[in-house]
Design an enzyme around this catalytic site. Sequence first.
Site, PDB file in Angstrom:
ATOM      1  N   ILE A 138       0.976  -1.424  -0.120  1.00  0.00           N
ATOM      2  CA  ILE A 138       0.119  -0.001   0.102  1.00  0.00           C
ATOM      3  C   ILE A 138       0.822   1.311  -0.048  1.00  0.00           C
ATOM      4  CG2 ILE A 138      -0.433   0.028   2.503  1.00  0.00           C
ATOM      5  CD1 ILE A 138      -3.026   0.701   1.993  1.00  0.00           C
ATOM      6  N   VAL A 166       2.488  -2.405   5.871  1.00  0.00           N
ATOM      7  CA  VAL A 166       3.226  -2.396   4.647  1.00  0.00           C
ATOM      8  C   VAL A 166       2.820  -2.931   3.479  1.00  0.00           C
ATOM      9  CG1 VAL A 166       5.585  -3.076   3.880  1.00  0.00           C
ATOM     10  CG2 VAL A 166       5.375  -2.320   6.185  1.00  0.00           C
ATOM     11  N   GLU A 167       1.858  -3.949   3.856  1.00  0.00           N
ATOM     12  CA  GLU A 167       1.109  -4.848   2.658  1.00  0.00           C
ATOM     13  C   GLU A 167      -0.148  -4.324   2.149  1.00  0.00           C
ATOM     14  OE1 GLU A 167       1.725  -9.048   2.853  1.00  0.00           O
ATOM     15  OE2 GLU A 167       2.812  -8.918   4.645  1.00  0.00           O
ATOM     16  N   MET A 168      -1.265  -4.562   2.592  1.00  0.00           N
ATOM     17  CA  MET A 168      -2.732  -4.119   2.310  1.00  0.00           C
ATOM     18  C   MET A 168      -3.083  -2.980   3.109  1.00  0.00           C
ATOM     19  SD  MET A 168      -4.091  -7.913   1.188  1.00  0.00           S
ATOM     20  CE  MET A 168      -5.328  -6.998  -0.113  1.00  0.00           C
TER      21      MET A 168
END
Length: 323
Positions: free
Chosen positions: A79, A121-123
């Site tokens: 993201i 850090v991901e979604m």
Amino acid sequence: MRNKFITGSCILISLIHLAHAQEPLQPLPEKVPLNADKVSLGARLFHDQRLSGNNTIACSSCHNLSTGGTDHTAVSSGINGKQGEIRAPTVYNSAYNFRQFWNGRAATLQEQAQGPVTNPVEMGANWPDVIKKLKMDPGYVNAFKKIYHQNIDMNNIVDAIAEFERSLSTPSRFDDYLRGKTTAITPQEKHGYDLFKSYGCVACHNGVNIGGGMYQKMGVAKDYFKDRGLPVKPADLGVYQVSKLEKDKHVFKVPSLRNIALTAPYYHDGAAQTLDDAVFKMGKYQLGIEISEKDRQDIIAFLNSLTGKTLDTNKTASLSTQP
């Protein structure tokens, strides 16, 4: 005479099956029991960007099904362009891994599917917001009621995604060989497989998934991280991140080698750009030997025989609804 011929043929077939049953590698199941409705729903969710905080990232963003189930980068971008610290592993055949993630922190596919959604850090989302967005979609509301007989919730979302991931099985020519079809692979591929066994690669890369069934230290024979020359990051610590035990430093889940020709770069850090480099370094750091160029090419030929039929992202993405 005819009965003797039949009996002889049956004995020969039995001996062939017995020989292949003793192999360190086993073929993927020919049939996998699945709930088709869950698979369809899970495919939609897998490609749905509404599972992210700003509706820009889906599971398929890092696990691209048309490129081997990964994104061909050393670290994935999540993201708002945030970068992680470790290479995204393939989702193909992940149902046959004994644990999920490089450090094995998830025991099931459901646990694995749950984690990235709330990872900043991901979604970068939170489950109440995700559920609220999905409940605004009548198609999802109806599907969850039909399948789960209840409203949308986190457990059912990750259960559907996990069922879809169980469907991502990719039998290859090598599976046909393991089942007794000796002509399914070429002489070079067969020789490469023999080398793969004789060098000892099967000590870690074995079983149905040709890996994914155990943990192993990165750098058994020689210090990989010292030679790599880059600072050691938290992600380089592997299972230690979960256990906090000194013995687990630099220990990782052994990756599956299925579809390995499609998933460069290699290792948890993406430090090997080619299969030739990956095989050479495995010999050096895991086995303590130098594998010759000729033998490496034959082993790579064998590894290419592990490529199965993967999905077209464009086709599966059409299952997803958009915000």
